[in-house]
Design a protein around this motif. Structure first.
Motif, PDB file in Angstrom:
ATOM      1  N   MET A   4      42.160  51.542  42.466  1.00  0.00           N
ATOM      2  CA  MET A   4      41.936  50.122  42.251  1.00  0.00           C
ATOM      3  C   MET A   4      43.152  49.486  41.583  1.00  0.00           C
ATOM      4  O   MET A   4      43.595  48.407  41.974  1.00  0.00           O
ATOM      5  CB  MET A   4      40.686  49.851  41.419  1.00  0.00           C
ATOM      6  CG  MET A   4      40.464  48.349  41.192  1.00  0.00           C
ATOM      7  SD  MET A   4      39.070  47.959  40.156  1.00  0.00           S
ATOM      8  CE  MET A   4      37.780  47.964  41.362  1.00  0.00           C
ATOM      9  N   ALA A  15      44.771  38.654  41.534  1.00  0.00           N
ATOM     10  CA  ALA A  15      44.110  39.501  40.539  1.00  0.00           C
ATOM     11  C   ALA A  15      44.294  39.006  39.110  1.00  0.00           C
ATOM     12  O   ALA A  15      43.535  39.398  38.227  1.00  0.00           O
ATOM     13  CB  ALA A  15      44.640  40.926  40.656  1.00  0.00           C
ATOM     14  N   GLN A  18      41.508  38.217  36.373  1.00  0.00           N
ATOM     15  CA  GLN A  18      40.237  38.571  36.986  1.00  0.00           C
ATOM     16  C   GLN A  18      39.701  39.867  36.376  1.00  0.00           C
ATOM     17  O   GLN A  18      40.467  40.680  35.876  1.00  0.00           O
ATOM     18  CB  GLN A  18      40.407  38.770  38.495  1.00  0.00           C
ATOM     19  CG  GLN A  18      40.835  37.527  39.230  1.00  0.00           C
ATOM     20  CD  GLN A  18      39.772  36.448  39.190  1.00  0.00           C
ATOM     21  OE1 GLN A  18      38.589  36.713  39.368  1.00  0.00           O
ATOM     22  NE2 GLN A  18      40.184  35.226  38.944  1.00  0.00           N
ATOM     23  N   PHE A  20      37.294  43.161  37.467  1.00  0.00           N
ATOM     24  CA  PHE A  20      36.719  43.828  38.627  1.00  0.00           C
ATOM     25  C   PHE A  20      35.889  45.025  38.173  1.00  0.00           C
ATOM     26  O   PHE A  20      36.256  45.706  37.219  1.00  0.00           O
ATOM     27  CB  PHE A  20      37.820  44.322  39.572  1.00  0.00           C
ATOM     28  CG  PHE A  20      38.691  43.223  40.100  1.00  0.00           C
ATOM     29  CD1 PHE A  20      38.308  42.487  41.204  1.00  0.00           C
ATOM     30  CD2 PHE A  20      39.895  42.913  39.488  1.00  0.00           C
ATOM     31  CE1 PHE A  20      39.107  41.462  41.693  1.00  0.00           C
ATOM     32  CE2 PHE A  20      40.700  41.901  39.964  1.00  0.00           C
ATOM     33  CZ  PHE A  20      40.308  41.169  41.071  1.00  0.00           C
ATOM     34  N   ASN A  21      34.803  45.269  38.870  1.00  0.00           N
ATOM     35  CA  ASN A  21      34.001  46.462  38.621  1.00  0.00           C
ATOM     36  C   ASN A  21      34.569  47.599  39.453  1.00  0.00           C
ATOM     37  O   ASN A  21      34.780  47.446  40.647  1.00  0.00           O
ATOM     38  CB  ASN A  21      32.538  46.237  39.013  1.00  0.00           C
ATOM     39  CG  ASN A  21      31.861  45.248  38.113  1.00  0.00           C
ATOM     40  OD1 ASN A  21      32.032  45.291  36.903  1.00  0.00           O
ATOM     41  ND2 ASN A  21      31.080  44.351  38.691  1.00  0.00           N
ATOM     42  N   CYS A  22      34.815  48.712  38.797  1.00  0.00           N
ATOM     43  CA  CYS A  22      35.312  49.900  39.483  1.00  0.00           C
ATOM     44  C   CYS A  22      34.160  50.897  39.510  1.00  0.00           C
ATOM     45  O   CYS A  22      33.820  51.502  38.490  1.00  0.00           O
ATOM     46  CB  CYS A  22      36.515  50.479  38.748  1.00  0.00           C
ATOM     47  SG  CYS A  22      37.285  51.834  39.624  1.00  0.00           S
ATOM     48  N   VAL A  82      31.014  45.950  43.660  1.00  0.00           N
ATOM     49  CA  VAL A  82      32.454  46.040  43.892  1.00  0.00           C
ATOM     50  C   VAL A  82      32.915  45.048  44.965  1.00  0.00           C
ATOM     51  O   VAL A  82      34.067  45.099  45.395  1.00  0.00           O
ATOM     52  CB  VAL A  82      32.870  47.481  44.265  1.00  0.00           C
ATOM     53  CG1 VAL A  82      32.606  48.433  43.113  1.00  0.00           C
ATOM     54  CG2 VAL A  82      32.171  47.951  45.529  1.00  0.00           C
ATOM     55  N   LYS A  84      33.719  41.918  44.892  1.00  0.00           N
ATOM     56  CA  LYS A  84      34.866  41.097  44.508  1.00  0.00           C
ATOM     57  C   LYS A  84      36.173  41.869  44.694  1.00  0.00           C
ATOM     58  O   LYS A  84      37.149  41.326  45.230  1.00  0.00           O
ATOM     59  CB  LYS A  84      34.711  40.647  43.054  1.00  0.00           C
ATOM     60  CG  LYS A  84      35.812  39.748  42.554  1.00  0.00           C
ATOM     61  CD  LYS A  84      35.517  39.333  41.115  1.00  0.00           C
ATOM     62  CE  LYS A  84      36.653  38.611  40.471  1.00  0.00           C
ATOM     63  NZ  LYS A  84      36.359  38.297  39.054  1.00  0.00           N
ATOM     64  N   ALA A  85      36.195  43.129  44.291  1.00  0.00           N
ATOM     65  CA  ALA A  85      37.391  43.953  44.458  1.00  0.00           C
ATOM     66  C   ALA A  85      37.693  44.177  45.935  1.00  0.00           C
ATOM     67  O   ALA A  85      38.867  44.224  46.343  1.00  0.00           O
ATOM     68  CB  ALA A  85      37.232  45.288  43.740  1.00  0.00           C
ATOM     69  N   LYS A  86      36.655  44.314  46.740  1.00  0.00           N
ATOM     70  CA  LYS A  86      36.859  44.490  48.179  1.00  0.00           C
ATOM     71  C   LYS A  86      37.541  43.262  48.786  1.00  0.00           C
ATOM     72  O   LYS A  86      38.469  43.384  49.582  1.00  0.00           O
ATOM     73  CB  LYS A  86      35.525  44.740  48.882  1.00  0.00           C
ATOM     74  CG  LYS A  86      34.940  46.110  48.635  1.00  0.00           C
ATOM     75  CD  LYS A  86      33.601  46.250  49.363  1.00  0.00           C
ATOM     76  CE  LYS A  86      33.048  47.640  49.259  1.00  0.00           C
ATOM     77  NZ  LYS A  86      31.774  47.782  49.998  1.00  0.00           N
ATOM     78  N   LEU A  89      41.141  42.341  46.372  1.00  0.00           N
ATOM     79  CA  LEU A  89      42.162  43.384  46.340  1.00  0.00           C
ATOM     80  C   LEU A  89      42.251  44.202  47.629  1.00  0.00           C
ATOM     81  O   LEU A  89      43.190  44.980  47.807  1.00  0.00           O
ATOM     82  CB  LEU A  89      41.891  44.351  45.171  1.00  0.00           C
ATOM     83  CG  LEU A  89      41.815  43.742  43.782  1.00  0.00           C
ATOM     84  CD1 LEU A  89      41.418  44.799  42.767  1.00  0.00           C
ATOM     85  CD2 LEU A  89      43.151  43.091  43.416  1.00  0.00           C
ATOM     86  N   TRP A  91      40.292  46.557  48.193  1.00  0.00           N
ATOM     87  CA  TRP A  91      39.989  47.901  47.682  1.00  0.00           C
ATOM     88  C   TRP A  91      38.587  48.302  48.081  1.00  0.00           C
ATOM     89  O   TRP A  91      37.685  47.466  48.201  1.00  0.00           O
ATOM     90  CB  TRP A  91      40.111  47.903  46.156  1.00  0.00           C
ATOM     91  CG  TRP A  91      39.721  49.188  45.513  1.00  0.00           C
ATOM     92  CD1 TRP A  91      40.516  50.283  45.343  1.00  0.00           C
ATOM     93  CD2 TRP A  91      38.459  49.524  44.940  1.00  0.00           C
ATOM     94  NE1 TRP A  91      39.825  51.284  44.702  1.00  0.00           N
ATOM     95  CE2 TRP A  91      38.549  50.847  44.445  1.00  0.00           C
ATOM     96  CE3 TRP A  91      37.250  48.863  44.809  1.00  0.00           C
ATOM     97  CZ2 TRP A  91      37.492  51.488  43.831  1.00  0.00           C
ATOM     98  CZ3 TRP A  91      36.192  49.502  44.190  1.00  0.00           C
ATOM     99  CH2 TRP A  91      36.317  50.803  43.705  1.00  0.00           C
TER     100      TRP A  91
END
Length: 134
Positions: A4, A15, A18, A20-22, A82, A84-86, A89, A91
């Motif tokens: 991530m 980013a 921000q 992010f949940n990992c 996850v 938001k990270a997808k 990012l 990811w």
């Protein structure tokens, strides 16, 4: 976590500032987590599940329980997402709890944390209150 963090490269502007949940994007029930932990520990899953005590955390409100920094009781399920990270990012998680638990157990044992007595006074106090309210 490392993947991530690496995904931020090239997406610094998106980013910035921000959170992010990992995590994994596979949601598990409490029972599924207990079953996965039992399996990773080499325990008989059916035998472990017979020892699980179910209770309504709402019934523990106002009860006299030790306050030893334990995770608070929740009356609702919760999880992290996850998505938001997808989107931001690009990811996506590559690990699952079930897949990673064996390495967690191995490291726990390597460090000797499986040796010695467990501090169960808080757990026993909760079980006593649960039994009294049943």
């Amino acid at each position: 976590v490392a993947s991530m963090l690496a995904s931020v490269v090239g997406a610094e502007d998106s980013a910035k500032f921000q959170v992010f949940n990992c995590a994994t994007d596979v949601r598990l029930s409490h029972n599924e987590i207990v079953q996965a932990a039992a399996k990773a520990l080499g325990k008989n899953v059916e035998a472990v599940m017979k020892t699980v005590v179910y209770y309504d955390p709402a019934k523990l409100k106002g009860m006299d329980l030790p306050k030893k920094g334990k995770f608070p009781f929740r009356e609702t399920h919760f999880g992290v997402g996850v998505d938001k990270a997808k989107v931001v990012l690009g990811w996506s998680p590559k690990h699952t709890l079930e897949g990673d638990l064996p390495s967690y157990v191995a490291e726990y044992k390597r460090l000797g944390r499986d040796q010695g007595a467990l501090a169960r006074d808080w757990d026993e106090a909760v079980l006593k209150v649960v039994a009294a309210t049943a």
